[in-house]
Design a protein around this motif. Sequence first.
Motif, PDB file in Angstrom:
ATOM      1  N   THR A   1       0.838  -1.202   0.000  1.00 34.40           N
ATOM      2  CA  THR A   1       0.000   0.000   0.000  1.00 34.40           C
ATOM      3  C   THR A   1       0.870   1.249   0.000  1.00 34.40           C
ATOM      4  OG1 THR A   1      -1.764  -1.164   1.164  1.00 34.40           O
ATOM      5  CG2 THR A   1      -1.822   1.240   1.231  1.00 34.40           C
ATOM      6  N   LEU A   2       1.923   1.248   0.838  1.00 33.77           N
ATOM      7  CA  LEU A   2       2.827   2.392   0.881  1.00 33.77           C
ATOM      8  C   LEU A   2       3.518   2.597  -0.466  1.00 33.77           C
ATOM      9  CD1 LEU A   2       4.482   2.043   4.413  1.00 33.77           C
ATOM     10  CD2 LEU A   2       2.706   3.640   3.699  1.00 33.77           C
ATOM     11  N   GLU A   3       3.896   1.499  -1.104  1.00 33.36           N
ATOM     12  CA  GLU A   3       4.538   1.587  -2.417  1.00 33.36           C
ATOM     13  C   GLU A   3       3.601   2.268  -3.420  1.00 33.36           C
ATOM     14  OE1 GLU A   3       6.855  -1.387  -5.550  1.00 33.36           O
ATOM     15  OE2 GLU A   3       5.888  -2.222  -3.773  1.00 33.36           O
ATOM     16  N   THR A   4       2.333   1.900  -3.364  1.00 28.79           N
ATOM     17  CA  THR A   4       1.330   2.515  -4.247  1.00 28.79           C
ATOM     18  C   THR A   4       1.164   3.995  -3.925  1.00 28.79           C
ATOM     19  OG1 THR A   4       0.161   0.409  -4.416  1.00 28.79           O
ATOM     20  CG2 THR A   4      -1.075   2.391  -5.004  1.00 28.79           C
ATOM     21  N   LEU A   5       1.159   4.327  -2.631  1.00 28.31           N
ATOM     22  CA  LEU A   5       1.015   5.735  -2.224  1.00 28.31           C
ATOM     23  C   LEU A   5       2.193   6.577  -2.716  1.00 28.31           C
ATOM     24  CD1 LEU A   5      -0.315   5.359   1.438  1.00 28.31           C
ATOM     25  CD2 LEU A   5      -1.595   6.115  -0.569  1.00 28.31           C
ATOM     26  N   TYR A   6       3.400   6.036  -2.618  1.00 28.97           N
ATOM     27  CA  TYR A   6       4.576   6.771  -3.112  1.00 28.97           C
ATOM     28  C   TYR A   6       4.462   7.015  -4.612  1.00 28.97           C
ATOM     29  CZ  TYR A   6       7.485   7.114   1.037  1.00 28.97           C
ATOM     30  OH  TYR A   6       7.985   7.470   2.269  1.00 28.97           O
ATOM     31  N   ALA A   7       4.044   5.989  -5.339  1.00 26.06           N
ATOM     32  CA  ALA A   7       3.876   6.139  -6.787  1.00 26.06           C
ATOM     33  C   ALA A   7       2.811   7.194  -7.090  1.00 26.06           C
ATOM     34  CB  ALA A   7       3.504   4.804  -7.420  1.00 26.06           C
ATOM     35  N   GLY A   8       1.771   7.255  -6.254  1.00 28.74           N
ATOM     36  CA  GLY A   8       0.671   8.196  -6.468  1.00 28.74           C
ATOM     37  C   GLY A   8       1.053   9.657  -6.302  1.00 28.74           C
ATOM     38  N   VAL A   9       2.165   9.920  -5.599  1.00 29.06           N
ATOM     39  CA  VAL A   9       2.619  11.312  -5.443  1.00 29.06           C
ATOM     40  C   VAL A   9       3.916  11.534  -6.219  1.00 29.06           C
ATOM     41  CG1 VAL A   9       1.470  11.693  -3.218  1.00 29.06           C
ATOM     42  CG2 VAL A   9       3.801  10.788  -3.254  1.00 29.06           C
ATOM     43  N   ASP A  10       4.138  10.689  -7.239  1.00 35.16           N
ATOM     44  CA  ASP A  10       5.349  10.769  -8.070  1.00 35.16           C
ATOM     45  C   ASP A  10       6.619  10.609  -7.240  1.00 35.16           C
ATOM     46  OD1 ASP A  10       3.932  11.157 -10.482  1.00 35.16           O
ATOM     47  OD2 ASP A  10       3.670  13.274  -9.997  1.00 35.16           O
ATOM     48  N   GLY A  11       6.511   9.789  -6.213  1.00 33.60           N
ATOM     49  CA  GLY A  11       7.686   9.502  -5.398  1.00 33.60           C
ATOM     50  C   GLY A  11       8.320   8.184  -5.817  1.00 33.60           C
ATOM     51  N   GLU A  12       9.241   7.706  -4.985  1.00 35.69           N
ATOM     52  CA  GLU A  12       9.926   6.443  -5.257  1.00 35.69           C
ATOM     53  C   GLU A  12       9.980   5.619  -3.978  1.00 35.69           C
ATOM     54  OE1 GLU A  12      13.819   6.960  -6.994  1.00 35.69           O
ATOM     55  OE2 GLU A  12      13.159   8.722  -8.121  1.00 35.69           O
ATOM     56  N   TYR A  13       9.936   4.299  -4.151  1.00 34.83           N
ATOM     57  CA  TYR A  13      10.021   3.378  -3.033  1.00 34.83           C
ATOM     58  C   TYR A  13      11.013   2.281  -3.433  1.00 34.83           C
ATOM     59  CZ  TYR A  13       8.295   0.298   0.716  1.00 34.83           C
ATOM     60  OH  TYR A  13       8.180  -0.501   1.826  1.00 34.83           O
ATOM     61  N   HIS A  14      12.103   2.180  -2.689  1.00 30.91           N
ATOM     62  CA  HIS A  14      13.140   1.185  -2.975  1.00 30.91           C
ATOM     63  C   HIS A  14      13.312   0.279  -1.760  1.00 30.91           C
ATOM     64  CE1 HIS A  14      14.337   3.565  -6.503  1.00 30.91           C
ATOM     65  NE2 HIS A  14      14.150   4.623  -5.728  1.00 30.91           N
ATOM     66  N   TYR A  15      13.270  -1.040  -1.987  1.00 30.13           N
ATOM     67  CA  TYR A  15      13.452  -1.974  -0.876  1.00 30.13           C
ATOM     68  C   TYR A  15      14.276  -3.173  -1.324  1.00 30.13           C
ATOM     69  CZ  TYR A  15       9.569  -4.461  -3.109  1.00 30.13           C
ATOM     70  OH  TYR A  15       8.760  -5.104  -4.015  1.00 30.13           O
ATOM     71  N   GLY A  16      14.829  -3.874  -0.330  1.00 34.17           N
ATOM     72  CA  GLY A  16      15.630  -5.059  -0.609  1.00 34.17           C
ATOM     73  C   GLY A  16      16.862  -4.719  -1.432  1.00 34.17           C
ATOM     74  N   ASP A  17      17.167  -5.556  -2.414  1.00 33.95           N
ATOM     75  CA  ASP A  17      18.343  -5.339  -3.264  1.00 33.95           C
ATOM     76  C   ASP A  17      18.289  -3.974  -3.943  1.00 33.95           C
ATOM     77  OD1 ASP A  17      19.294  -7.836  -2.606  1.00 33.95           O
ATOM     78  OD2 ASP A  17      18.589  -8.806  -4.447  1.00 33.95           O
ATOM     79  N   ASP A  18      17.082  -3.549  -4.301  1.00 37.38           N
ATOM     80  CA  ASP A  18      16.919  -2.260  -4.964  1.00 37.38           C
ATOM     81  C   ASP A  18      17.352  -1.103  -4.055  1.00 37.38           C
ATOM     82  OD1 ASP A  18      16.102  -0.477  -7.057  1.00 37.38           O
ATOM     83  OD2 ASP A  18      14.194  -0.171  -6.022  1.00 37.38           O
ATOM     84  N   ALA A  19      17.134  -1.241  -2.752  1.00 40.69           N
ATOM     85  CA  ALA A  19      17.542  -0.186  -1.807  1.00 40.69           C
ATOM     86  C   ALA A  19      19.065  -0.066  -1.760  1.00 40.69           C
ATOM     87  CB  ALA A  19      16.988  -0.491  -0.407  1.00 40.69           C
ATOM     88  N   TRP A  20      19.753  -1.218  -1.671  1.00 41.71           N
ATOM     89  CA  TRP A  20      21.222  -1.189  -1.650  1.00 41.71           C
ATOM     90  C   TRP A  20      21.761  -0.600  -2.955  1.00 41.71           C
ATOM     91  CZ3 TRP A  20      23.014  -1.998   3.018  1.00 41.71           C
ATOM     92  CH2 TRP A  20      22.343  -2.871   3.885  1.00 41.71           C
ATOM     93  N   ASN A  21      21.166  -1.017  -4.078  1.00 44.07           N
ATOM     94  CA  ASN A  21      21.607  -0.505  -5.378  1.00 44.07           C
ATOM     95  C   ASN A  21      21.326   0.983  -5.527  1.00 44.07           C
ATOM     96  OD1 ASN A  21      22.581  -2.990  -6.268  1.00 44.07           O
ATOM     97  ND2 ASN A  21      20.597  -3.608  -7.083  1.00 44.07           N
ATOM     98  N   TYR A  22      20.199   1.433  -4.971  1.00 40.40           N
ATOM     99  CA  TYR A  22      19.847   2.851  -5.037  1.00 40.40           C
ATOM    100  C   TYR A  22      20.921   3.698  -4.352  1.00 40.40           C
ATOM    101  CZ  TYR A  22      17.228   7.191  -4.599  1.00 40.40           C
ATOM    102  OH  TYR A  22      16.838   8.511  -4.665  1.00 40.40           O
ATOM    103  N   ILE A  23      21.313   3.285  -3.150  1.00 43.74           N
ATOM    104  CA  ILE A  23      22.365   4.005  -2.410  1.00 43.74           C
ATOM    105  C   ILE A  23      23.661   4.029  -3.229  1.00 43.74           C
ATOM    106  CG2 ILE A  23      23.867   3.913  -0.372  1.00 43.74           C
ATOM    107  CD1 ILE A  23      21.400   4.457   0.890  1.00 43.74           C
ATOM    108  N   LYS A  24      24.040   2.878  -3.753  1.00 46.78           N
ATOM    109  CA  LYS A  24      25.289   2.775  -4.510  1.00 46.78           C
ATOM    110  C   LYS A  24      25.251   3.659  -5.752  1.00 46.78           C
ATOM    111  CE  LYS A  24      28.301  -0.652  -6.712  1.00 46.78           C
ATOM    112  NZ  LYS A  24      28.475  -2.080  -7.020  1.00 46.78           N
ATOM    113  N   ASN A  25      24.149   3.604  -6.507  1.00 50.07           N
ATOM    114  CA  ASN A  25      24.038   4.382  -7.742  1.00 50.07           C
ATOM    115  C   ASN A  25      23.925   5.877  -7.475  1.00 50.07           C
ATOM    116  OD1 ASN A  25      24.155   2.026  -9.255  1.00 50.07           O
ATOM    117  ND2 ASN A  25      21.928   1.779  -9.286  1.00 50.07           N
TER     118      ASN A  25
END
Length: 199
Positions: A155-179
Amino acid sequence: MADKYATNLKARVDERVAEMESDDNSHYLIYRVLGIATEEGRLIDVYQNKGRFLYKYAGSFLEEAAKLCFLETFPESGSVRIPNTIGQRPKTFEIDCLVEERDAIEIKWRDATTDGDHITKEHTRMQNVRNAGYKPIRIMFYYPNREQAKRIQKTLETLYAGVDGEYHYGDDAWNYIKNYTGVDLLATLETIAKERTQA
């Protein structure tokens, strides 16, 4: 930083375990009624207390480490409080890391909440971040295991998308920090963990 957190955690755990030596253990009667032997009940209580401190310190450590990655690359970034212009409580919301007056990053090590009020609070926080002119971004390193907690996160992921935000978790979170920062936080933590567990 890892040394500081490890030392502080050990001190708090040792202090609490010592305090427990003089605790009233009359509740062990109920443990025994439920088939839990006295020694097992004592160990459960000890580890439950150790766990509380461990979760608190683990979360604080990882969130601070992630903030340092942003500060390393973006020295002007940092925590900022914004007023709650939509509701009464809380009066303000904290942005963990505001980068270039644009990206409002919230950092969570994990979030296993199953409380529906959590969605309302997060939605209000996101709206306030957006109203302040920032892009809401959530980074959460460890996704919950329980189905109800997973539904909250979806639900939170959908809410972030609804306000043109981003939600990164798991491997994607680590990669987000690195990138984003150029700092490989996961590799750094794996190196520290390996050194500590071999010692």
